[in-house]
Structure formats: structure tokens, C-alpha cells
Design a protein around this motif. Structure first.
Motif, PDB file in Angstrom:
ATOM      1  N   ASP A  48       0.817  -1.217   0.000  1.00 16.29           N
ATOM      2  CA  ASP A  48       0.000   0.000   0.000  1.00 16.29           C
ATOM      3  C   ASP A  48       0.850   1.267   0.000  1.00 16.29           C
ATOM      4  OD1 ASP A  48      -2.477  -1.288   0.019  1.00 16.29           O
ATOM      5  OD2 ASP A  48      -2.480  -1.484   2.201  1.00 16.29           O
ATOM      6  N   GLY A  49       2.162   1.125   0.133  1.00  9.69           N
ATOM      7  CA  GLY A  49       3.023   2.303   0.211  1.00  9.69           C
ATOM      8  C   GLY A  49       4.179   2.224  -0.768  1.00  9.69           C
ATOM      9  N   GLY A  50       4.779   3.355  -1.035  1.00 14.30           N
ATOM     10  CA  GLY A  50       5.926   3.409  -1.934  1.00 14.30           C
ATOM     11  C   GLY A  50       6.640   4.744  -1.822  1.00 14.30           C
ATOM     12  N   GLU A  51       7.615   4.943  -2.719  1.00 14.21           N
ATOM     13  CA  GLU A  51       8.415   6.165  -2.756  1.00 14.21           C
ATOM     14  C   GLU A  51       9.081   6.438  -1.405  1.00 14.21           C
ATOM     15  OE1 GLU A  51       6.303   9.539  -4.344  1.00 14.21           O
ATOM     16  OE2 GLU A  51       5.113   8.286  -5.698  1.00 14.21           O
ATOM     17  N   TRP A  52       9.724   5.408  -0.852  1.00 16.18           N
ATOM     18  CA  TRP A  52      10.341   5.535   0.465  1.00 16.18           C
ATOM     19  C   TRP A  52      11.633   6.345   0.377  1.00 16.18           C
ATOM     20  CZ3 TRP A  52       6.918   4.148   3.857  1.00 16.18           C
ATOM     21  CH2 TRP A  52       5.993   3.137   3.550  1.00 16.18           C
ATOM     22  N   ARG A  53      11.811   7.248   1.360  1.00 17.49           N
ATOM     23  CA  ARG A  53      12.975   8.130   1.323  1.00 17.49           C
ATOM     24  C   ARG A  53      13.461   8.423   2.741  1.00 17.49           C
ATOM     25  NH1 ARG A  53      13.549  13.896   0.678  1.00 17.49           N
ATOM     26  NH2 ARG A  53      11.283  14.075   0.706  1.00 17.49           N
ATOM     27  N   PHE A  54      14.774   8.314   2.951  1.00 19.93           N
ATOM     28  CA  PHE A  54      15.369   8.669   4.229  1.00 19.93           C
ATOM     29  C   PHE A  54      15.373  10.190   4.374  1.00 19.93           C
ATOM     30  CE2 PHE A  54      19.313  10.188   6.273  1.00 19.93           C
ATOM     31  CZ  PHE A  54      19.111   9.723   7.570  1.00 19.93           C
ATOM     32  N   LEU A  55      14.845  10.694   5.499  1.00 20.63           N
ATOM     33  CA  LEU A  55      14.799  12.132   5.730  1.00 20.63           C
ATOM     34  C   LEU A  55      15.896  12.595   6.673  1.00 20.63           C
ATOM     35  CD1 LEU A  55      10.998  13.013   6.015  1.00 20.63           C
ATOM     36  CD2 LEU A  55      12.524  13.245   4.056  1.00 20.63           C
ATOM     37  N   LYS A  56      15.962  12.024   7.865  1.00 15.97           N
ATOM     38  CA  LYS A  56      16.986  12.445   8.819  1.00 15.97           C
ATOM     39  C   LYS A  56      17.054  11.479   9.995  1.00 15.97           C
ATOM     40  CE  LYS A  56      13.805  15.796  10.898  1.00 15.97           C
ATOM     41  NZ  LYS A  56      13.604  17.221  11.228  1.00 15.97           N
ATOM     42  N   HIS A  57      18.123  11.614  10.731  1.00 18.60           N
ATOM     43  CA  HIS A  57      18.379  10.805  11.929  1.00 18.60           C
ATOM     44  C   HIS A  57      18.657  11.777  13.066  1.00 18.60           C
ATOM     45  CE1 HIS A  57      21.619   8.294  14.190  1.00 18.60           C
ATOM     46  NE2 HIS A  57      20.473   8.312  14.856  1.00 18.60           N
ATOM     47  N   LEU A  58      17.790  11.760  14.094  1.00 19.23           N
ATOM     48  CA  LEU A  58      17.937  12.667  15.228  1.00 19.23           C
ATOM     49  C   LEU A  58      18.286  11.882  16.484  1.00 19.23           C
ATOM     50  CD1 LEU A  58      14.918  15.123  14.795  1.00 19.23           C
ATOM     51  CD2 LEU A  58      17.281  15.435  14.064  1.00 19.23           C
TER      52      LEU A  58
END
Length: 324
Positions: A95-105
Motif C-alpha cells: 500500500d506504500g511506496g516512494e520511500w525516502r530517508f529524511l533524517k536521523h535525530l
């Protein structure tokens, strides 16, 4: 080992401005009537799950996450965590796609525990006809800001993952806090610095809370609840060997400074002498019984004593008057 969590920012296929929030499970009971009888309002936050570290070489997963290959997080089991999050909010892997890493806090080291790491991954839900479970809702940054601004008794609240992962990116502070210590800004202009203190075991830090509106350079009216007034600090109670760090934090603040002490314990008042030297014109705000126990060393401050009869809303009004 420190804890690593995955927070998913799941986009609405029908509205690019919205993302999915899940209602959070209340914390477990303490077994103490004074605490357990308190009923808090609903807390909504990004859906999240714990990330597990995999020993040895990790097999290629079914979720291709753009940008993750350039980080040091490749040995964590993102496939399992994403699947668990999607299941939690009523969706399946496809059901999902276009996965992208944003940041690591990495948050500061609060209380007795190690810092908690949060990895933010964004994705787009592709199933346009999916009915959301009752404990999920679509929200925008603007609607989350409205919740933050219009706080009322029993009203729904926005959780820290939303603020740290999304809202803080839309408003930037004008400068970093002048300290070598790790801290958290939640939201912009409100800084929480865990400082080593003479607190009770197993804890070893007390949170110094700093309201510094001048640090927020965004003039948006949505941030009027933070970005106006002068400066307020709460509970400066660090050990003597951290007084230099406290001085670094306090020195740049507005000279019209309010120091609010929640109670008289040493892990909340040990740094008052530093503030007296740095800003002798500051106003000390404390309960009248706390003032008696703090002692005459606070006489350098302008003092405002409060009584329990004020109640929560009268105390809030008093703080507002001090800031105006």
C-alpha cells in the motif's frame, strides 16, 4: 545500547499537504493513586516502531529507501519495522511506496536512560480507497500548529515526533544554544537542556527549560505562543561543575529574565547563584514556601511569590503578565 526507533511520515495520496498520525497508547500505570487518577488528553503522533540491529550481513529488503545507503544505519531491520508500522495503521506493505530517508535525530540524554535515536522515513500511501482505522487521522502542519496554539483542557495534543520531525523544519532558530551539552528544541524557541544535578537515583539529570523567543527568526503568527515576550528559564538546578555551561546558556538571554522554580529541592535551585551574578535584575518566581526554604541567598533577585490558591490558569495569567 541506545534505542533506535523508526518514525514514518506517510503522505496522503489525495492531499500532498497531509500526513498520517496515530493516537498513542497511554503510558502504563504507576500503581500510585495520585498519578494513576490523572486522565490526560489524547496524544497524536507519527506512527513509529523500534528498529532492531541485525548481526552480520543484512539481506536486501523489499523496501527500497532512497538515501539510506549513504548513512551508517544500513544494518538495521527497516523492512520489519516498516511492515509493523503499516500494520499498526491498517495498511499492507504494497500500500506504500516512494520511500525516502529524511533524517536521523539523537535526543539528549534525559533522566537515567541512554539517548534515543529516531530515524525519519517518508513514504507515499498508494491505496486511495483505504478507510483509516479509528485511531488514525490525516493532519497537516497547519492543523498541528493549531493544536499547539489553541491548547485547552482535555483537547487533543501533538506528540514530539511531529514537532521534531516536521514542524521544527518549517521554522528555524536564529542561532544555536551556546553550550557543549546536548539539548532538544521543542518547539523552536523552547529549549530543554538535561543538566547533571544532585537529583534522586536512578536519575542523574534535571531538565533546564529555556523559553528564548528572540532565537526564533520566523515572524509567522502561528508561533505567537513562543515568539513574543522576553525570556524565561525553569529549574536551574545543575551541579557546580556544570555552572559554566549554565552561564553560557543564560548570558545571551534578555535582561528582562524570569526564573521560575517549581520547588525548592537542590536539583532545581543549585544554579540560582550563577543567574544572580549573570543577571541580578532577573525576577525569581516561586511558591512562598519554596522561597523560605531556598533562603536569603535569593535576595539579589526581584521576587514574586505565588500561592497554591492561584490555580493553574491564574499562574498562567501571571506568567503572561510578566512577559508583557
Amino acid at each position: 545500547m541506545a534505542t533506535y526507533n523508526l518514525a514514518l511520515i506517510l503522505g496522503n495520496p489525495l492531499n500532498d499537504a497531509e500526513f498520517l498520525l496515530a493516537k498513542q497508547t497511554p503510558p502504563p500505570k504507576f500503581g500510585i493513586e495520585e498519578y494513576d487518577s490523572f486522565v490526560d488528553s489524547g496524544l497524536w503522533d507519527l506512527p513509529s516502531k523500534k528498529l532492531d540491529l541485525v548481526e552480520g550481513e543484512l539481506e536486501p529488503g523489499s523496501f527500497v529507501i532512497e538515501g539510506l545507503e549513504r548513512t551508517s544505519l544500513r544494518n538495521f531491520d527497516f523492512d520489519s519495522a516498516i511492515n509493523k508500522v503499516l500494520e499498526q495503521v491498517g495498511f499492507k506493505a504494497n500500500d506504500g511506496g516512494e520511500w525516502r530517508f529524511l533524517k536521523h535525530l539523537e535526543e539528549a540524554e534525559f533522566g537515567p536512560g541512554l539517548p534515543v535515536h529516531t530515524v525519519y522515513i517518508s513514504g507515499k500511501l498508494l491505496n486511495r480507497n483505504q478507510n483509516l482505522p479509528g485511531l488514525c487521522k490525516w493532519m497537516s502542519i497547519q492543523s498541528c500548529l493549531s493544536w499547539l496554539v489553541d491548547v485547552k483542557p482535555s483537547s487533543d495534543r501533538v506528540g514530539p515526533l511531529v514537532v521534531l520531525g516536521l514542524i521544527n523544519d518549517s521554522v528555524h532558530s536564529s542561532e544555536k544554544v551556546n553550550t557543549a551539552l546536548d539539548y532538544q528544541e521543542y518547539p523552536p524557541g523552547v529549549i530543554i537542556v538535561p543538566m547533571r544535578s544532585r537529583t534522586a537515583k536512578p536519575f542523574h539529570t534535571t531538565n533546564l527549560v529555556v523559553f528564548a523567543p528572540e532565537r526564533v527568526k520566523n515572524k509567522c503568527k502561528d508561533y505567537n505562543f513562543v515568539a513574543h515576550g522576553d525570556a524565561l528559564i525553569v529549574d536551574p538546578g545543575c551541579r557546580a561543575n556544570f555552572h559554566k555551561e549554565l552561564l553560557k546558556v543564560v548570558a545571551p538571554l534578555s535582561k528582562k529574565l524570569v526564573v521560575f522554580v517549581t520547588h525548592h529541592h537542590r536539583d532545581h535551585v543549585d544554579g540560582l547563584s550563577i543567574i544572580q551574578k549573570c543577571n541580578p535584575n532577573a525576577t525569581l518566581l516561586a511558591h512562598k514556601n519554596s522561597m523560605r526554604r531556598i533562603g536569603k541567598g535569593s535576595n539579589y533577585f526581584g521576587i514574586v511569590m505565588i500561592s497554591f490558591c492561584y490555580g493553574v490558569f491564574k499562574k498562567q495569567r501571571l506568567l503572561k503578565n510578566l512577559f508583557s
